[in-house]
Design a protein around this motif. Structure first.
Motif, short mmCIF file in Angstrom:
data_model
loop_
_atom_site.label_atom_id
_atom_site.label_comp_id
_atom_site.label_asym_id
_atom_site.label_seq_id
_atom_site.Cartn_x
_atom_site.Cartn_y
_atom_site.Cartn_z
N TYR A 38 0.83 -1.21 0.00
CA TYR A 38 0.00 0.00 0.00
C TYR A 38 0.87 1.26 0.00
CZ TYR A 38 -2.79 3.78 2.03
OH TYR A 38 -3.37 4.99 2.29
N GLY A 39 1.89 1.27 0.85
CA GLY A 39 2.73 2.46 0.97
C GLY A 39 3.47 2.81 -0.30
N LEU A 40 3.76 1.82 -1.14
CA LEU A 40 4.49 2.07 -2.38
C LEU A 40 3.64 2.81 -3.41
CD1 LEU A 40 6.21 -1.42 -2.81
CD2 LEU A 40 7.27 0.67 -1.94
N PHE A 41 2.32 2.69 -3.30
CA PHE A 41 1.41 3.23 -4.32
C PHE A 41 0.57 4.41 -3.83
CE2 PHE A 41 2.55 -0.82 -6.02
CZ PHE A 41 2.41 -0.72 -7.40
N VAL A 42 0.93 4.98 -2.70
CA VAL A 42 0.14 6.08 -2.15
C VAL A 42 -0.07 7.22 -3.15
CG1 VAL A 42 0.26 7.98 -0.48
CG2 VAL A 42 0.45 5.62 0.30
N THR A 65 7.35 -2.88 -8.43
CA THR A 65 6.06 -2.80 -9.13
C THR A 65 5.59 -1.37 -9.38
OG1 THR A 65 4.91 -3.15 -7.01
CG2 THR A 65 5.27 -5.09 -8.41
N PRO A 66 5.93 -0.39 -8.51
CA PRO A 66 5.50 0.98 -8.83
C PRO A 66 6.14 1.54 -10.11
CG PRO A 66 6.02 0.81 -6.50
CD PRO A 66 6.50 -0.46 -7.15
N LEU A 67 7.23 0.93 -10.57
CA LEU A 67 7.90 1.42 -11.77
C LEU A 67 7.27 0.86 -13.05
CD1 LEU A 67 11.63 1.08 -10.60
CD2 LEU A 67 10.11 3.06 -10.41
N ALA A 74 16.29 4.70 -3.91
CA ALA A 74 15.47 4.34 -2.75
C ALA A 74 14.72 3.04 -3.00
CB ALA A 74 14.48 5.47 -2.44
N THR A 75 14.28 2.83 -4.25
CA THR A 75 13.61 1.57 -4.60
C THR A 75 14.56 0.39 -4.46
OG1 THR A 75 12.12 2.70 -6.14
CG2 THR A 75 12.41 0.33 -6.44
N TRP A 76 15.79 0.57 -4.87
CA TRP A 76 16.79 -0.48 -4.70
C TRP A 76 17.03 -0.78 -3.22
CZ3 TRP A 76 18.50 -4.06 -7.81
CH2 TRP A 76 18.44 -3.86 -9.19
N CYS A 77 17.01 0.25 -2.41
CA CYS A 77 17.19 0.04 -0.97
C CYS A 77 16.02 -0.75 -0.39
CB CYS A 77 17.33 1.38 -0.25
SG CYS A 77 18.90 2.22 -0.56
N TRP A 78 14.79 -0.44 -0.84
CA TRP A 78 13.61 -1.18 -0.37
C TRP A 78 13.72 -2.65 -0.77
CZ3 TRP A 78 9.43 0.16 2.62
CH2 TRP A 78 8.34 -0.72 2.62
N ALA A 79 14.16 -2.89 -2.02
CA ALA A 79 14.32 -4.26 -2.47
C ALA A 79 15.40 -4.97 -1.67
CB ALA A 79 14.67 -4.28 -3.96
N TRP A 115 -2.77 -4.53 -9.01
CA TRP A 115 -3.46 -5.12 -7.85
C TRP A 115 -4.24 -6.38 -8.24
CZ3 TRP A 115 -0.64 -2.08 -5.28
CH2 TRP A 115 -0.73 -2.02 -3.88
N ALA A 116 -4.80 -6.38 -9.45
CA ALA A 116 -5.47 -7.59 -9.93
C ALA A 116 -4.47 -8.73 -10.09
CB ALA A 116 -6.16 -7.31 -11.26
#
Length: 377
Positions: free
Chosen positions: A33-37, A153-155, A233-238, A164-165
């Motif tokens: 959820y937080g990734l797609f706010v 996935t946000p990219l 930052a996305t790489w850090c999350w991964a 989401w589906a």
């Protein structure tokens, strides 16, 4: 030929299936959820207050799942895990198809409830199926797997409802595979005398919550402050997710060195990862190192809490896990606003230095496993 006993039966299939459902419930149904706010805000016209309310609904669903899990796990641990998978799939599908924010909010609540159900259910099922601590900690690494799988996935250049589906479709597959893989067990006999052993467990879990909340909430802001790009930052999350898979080794450490030593070493490494984010001139290498330390130690520490819960609640570990995760949630809920206030007054670097020091409180006797939590020879 010798017959297989509870101790010698292979624990890997159960650990993998449990990790898969945990990855679904945490990595996709709760944390994605937080990734797609930003996208959700654009679709439904959400203000920052609206975003916060929806986040609170996810937490409310999670709390409801936690409170329900001990009772359902006592009846059927396998059924509880499958219920968690079904709830995650249903919640994700509701969010994907939501025509308005009301339906979207309902999906968030259902999806959040899946995360509350799954960890106690898996812990109970593992306890009833195998005596291996490693099965508990490897199953718990599913959270890291889910974080890693959802990180990029946000990219994707498609609308969030389609993503989401796809999450919901993946959830249906994971739940079906779990239905075919998870063993059917008989509920274990509940042991008495748990309450005293639960106290240090809940305190330890609250400490983990207090020290992890600033990282979950403000690490992205700290990376931006240090000049790192959103892609970095996305790489850090991964990296948090991938490194979290190393948390499964905590069960092996428990078997070799004991639960108290494993907990202290892991907390010390966690403190180093937190403080590393405060280093002046933080670059990508330092940020990735901090992410790796945080991800691996967070998953290891939550896995150790599950092992600890199984020791203090030998008949019903779901009960111990529920109390542990309630402590974790309370710690995170209390620490996030305090960290925000401290950041406004002193800066994020100071916040992460102080958080690292707080993590070292694990060396105090109030947070150490005692009595039934100590590994028996």
């Amino acid at each position: 030929m010798p017959t297989k006993t509870r101790e010698t039966t292979s624990w890997w299939p159960l650990a993998v299936a449990g990790a898969g459902v945990i990855a679904l419930c945490y990595g996709f149904a709760r944390y994605a959820y937080g990734l797609f706010v930003p996208r959700f805000s654009e679709t439904f016209g959400l203000t920052t207050v609206g975003v916060g309310v929806l986040g609170g609904l996810s937490t409310a669903g999670y709390a409801g799942g936690l409170l329900l899990a001990p009772r359902t796990s006592a009846r059927s641990a396998r059924g509880t895990v499958l219920l968690a998978g079904a709830a995650a799939t249903t919640g994700l599908a509701l969010m994907a198809a939501a025509p308005d924010v009301g339906v979207f909010a309902a999906g968030i609540v259902v999806a959040g409830g899946s995360a509350g159900l799954v960890s106690p259910g898996v812990a109970q099922l593992v306890q009833e199926s195998t005596a291996q601590d490693r099965a508990q900690t490897w199953a718990n690494t599913g959270t890291g797997l889910g974080l890693a799988a959802s990180a990029f996935t946000p990219l994707l250049a498609v609308g969030w409802p389609l993503i989401w589906a796809a999450f919901a479709g993946l959830g249906a597959v994971v739940t079906l595979l779990a239905w075919r893989t998870l063993p059917r067990t008989r509920p274990a006999v509940t042991a008495d005398g748990e309450s005293e052993g639960l106290k240090p467990l809940v305190l330890n879990s609250a400490l983990i919550g207090v020290t992890s909340a600033p990282y979950w909430t403000f690490s992205g802001s700290r990376l931006a402050e240090a000049g790192l790009s959103p892609v970095a930052a996305t790489w850090c999350w991964a990296t948090i997710g991938v490194a979290g898979l190393l948390g499964g080794l905590a069960g092996r450490v428990v078997e070799r060195a004991g639960l108290p030593a494993a907990n202290l070493v892991t907390c010390t490494l966690a403190a180093a990862g937190l403080a590393l984010l405060a280093v002046p001139g933080l670059g990508l290498a330092g940020a990735l190192a901090s992410s790796a330390l945080f991800g691996s130690t967070y998953m290891a520490l939550t896995g150790l809490c599950i092992v600890w819960a199984a020791r203090v609640s030998p008949g019903r570990p779901a009960r111990g896990v529920t109390w542990s995760f309630v402590g974790l949630g309370v710690g995170q809920t209390a620490a996030a606003p305090l960290a925000g206030a401290a950041a406004g007054a002193f800066g994020l670097q100071t916040v992460f230095i102080l958080t690292g020091l707080v993590a070292l409180l694990a060396w105090a006797p109030w947070f150490k496993p005692a009595g039934p939590a100590v590994r028996q020879p």
